[in-house]
Motif scaffolding. Structure first.
Motif, short mmCIF file in Angstrom:
data_model
loop_
_atom_site.label_atom_id
_atom_site.label_comp_id
_atom_site.label_asym_id
_atom_site.label_seq_id
_atom_site.Cartn_x
_atom_site.Cartn_y
_atom_site.Cartn_z
N GLU A 9 0.84 -1.20 0.00
CA GLU A 9 0.00 0.00 0.00
C GLU A 9 0.88 1.25 0.00
N GLN A 10 1.94 1.22 0.79
CA GLN A 10 2.86 2.35 0.83
C GLN A 10 3.55 2.53 -0.53
N TYR A 11 3.90 1.41 -1.16
CA TYR A 11 4.53 1.48 -2.48
C TYR A 11 3.57 2.06 -3.51
N ARG A 12 2.29 1.67 -3.44
CA ARG A 12 1.31 2.20 -4.39
C ARG A 12 1.14 3.71 -4.22
N GLN A 13 1.12 4.17 -2.97
CA GLN A 13 0.98 5.61 -2.75
C GLN A 13 2.22 6.36 -3.23
N ALA A 14 3.38 5.73 -3.05
CA ALA A 14 4.62 6.39 -3.45
C ALA A 14 4.76 6.49 -4.96
N THR A 15 4.13 5.60 -5.69
CA THR A 15 4.24 5.58 -7.16
C THR A 15 2.93 5.97 -7.84
N ALA A 16 2.04 6.64 -7.09
CA ALA A 16 0.72 6.99 -7.64
C ALA A 16 0.82 7.93 -8.83
#
Length: 395
Positions: free
Chosen positions: A373-380
């Protein structure tokens, strides 16, 4: 049978192929029928054994371009009663087909009654002498043994590295009980008094003399008074033998290997035929094959593909190899482990082609889910499909 009966025997019909069939079509039809009527698959069936012999006889003639041409030429010459004459024959002269076929001292092209012979013994003698292995009243010469077809199934590892396998063959050979004489043990054949040992007799037909196989001795030149109980006087019998055959390394599925001189034994001192082995290779649960190279698909995790790392890859019959994944390795990328493939003809080895497959877990929970989830937010802000839409709009 007579010469006319022989050439009227339709070998094309025996194999079920058209008269203009290619050599490959003839061999394919022969292999199919040979498997169907093979004595091992029809034990105790005399009709199947006779059919097997007939199929082999047809293949011997039609698979050899030279013998096939001679056979076709002979059938054409005898079609619709060829060589039949009335009254006194050709201009009242009597001709002996022994001279005509043998290319003896008869007339050459352009001479009186000529048009058949050629200087040096050519003409029809080449056709009939080659087809029946005889000319005129000459005795039969050596005859090459028939080629034998067989199949073998190898494991994937055996096909790559080569293997020696036992192979059971069934073919026609000299009868062991009578050593090929056709006579019962303790007796010997006698010279046929009808043909005086030549195996052929001449019969008149109009103004011609036609040479046929002797009916009393069936063309052998010998009479068997007390026939061998095994071969019934033929001198030939079905022989089964097991031999060790070396299959070379690197053989592929459906490959056909020729082993010279390993086929059926020849007759009257003739050379043996060849053995043709069709190889079937079993599939491997992990490895595949592409020419001299082996192939394998290796799953990797997303962090390994994205961040890079080292992975171990199994090899066929050997220790694993270590490969380095560069950061940003895409799914489906193929890497090469040199010298870990199939054996080539020169003894060297091909390569192992390793295809990367990014493994996606079916379920994610706990810390792994939080991290993603953190990775998805970081690469949004990054859209991996943006370039795709640009290209689609540009087209």
């Amino acid at each position: 049978m007579s010469t006319k009966d022989y050439v009227e025997k339709d070998y094309y019909k025996v194999l079920g192929v058209p008269k203009d069939a290619s050599t490959a079509e003839i061999k394919k039809a022969y292999r199919k029928l040979a498997r169907e009527f093979h004595p091992d698959a029809n034990k105790g069936d005399a009709k199947a054994e006779e059919r097997f012999k007939e199929i082999g006889e047809a293949n011997d003639v039609l698979s050899d371009p030279k013998r096939r041409k001679e056979y076709d030429d002979a059938r054409t010459l005898f079609a619709n009663g060829g060589f039949r004459t009335g009254g006194g024959g050709a201009g009242g002269f009597g001709f002996d087909f022994g001279d005509l076929f043998g290319g003896g001292t008869g007339p050459t092209t352009g001479g009186p009654g000529g048009g058949f012979g050629t200087p040096g013994g050519g003409g029809l003698g080449d056709i009939f002498g080659g087809l029946f292995n005889r000319g005129g009243t000459r005795t039969a010469g050596p005859r090459r043994g028939a080629d034998v077809e067989s199949e073998v199934t190898l494991s994937f590892l055996e096909a790559v590295n080569g293997a020696t396998v036992p192979l059971r063959m069934t073919s026609q050979a000299a009868c062991k009980s009578c050593s090929g004489t056709g006579a019962k043990a303790g007796t010997t054949p006698r010279v046929c008094p009808t043909c005086v040992g030549t195996g052929h007799v001449s019969r008149g037909q109009g103004g011609f003399a036609l040479s046929d196989p002797c009916r009393d001795c069936k063309g052998r030149g010998l009479i068997v008074d007390d026939p061998c109980p095994v071969c019934h006087g033929s001198g030939r019998a079905t022989s089964s033998r097991t031999m060790q055959v070396r299959i070379p390394a690197g053989v592929s599925d459906a490959q056909r290997i020729r082993l010279k001189g390993k086929g059926a034994q020849g007759e009257r001192g003739g050379q043996p035929g060849d053995l043709y082995v069709t190889v079937h290779v079993e599939a491997h649960p992990v490895f595949g094959r592409k020419g001299d190279n082996l192939t394998i698909s290796v799953p990797v995790s997303f962090p390994e593909a994205a961040l890079g790392g080292t992975i171990k890859v199994p090899t066929l019959g050997g220790p694993p190899v270590t490969l380095k994944l560069p950061p940003g390795t895409a799914n489906g990328r193929t890497m090469r482990a040199r010298g870990k493939g199939a054996v080539r003809k020169d003894g060297t080895r091909g390569d192992l082609l390793v295809t990367v497959e990014v493994a996606v877990p079916p379920q994610v929970s706990g810390k792994a889910q939080e991290a993603l989830e953190q990775y998805r937010q970081a690469t949004a802000a990054e859209d991996p499909r943006a370039e795709l839409f640009k290209l689609a709009e540009g087209a």
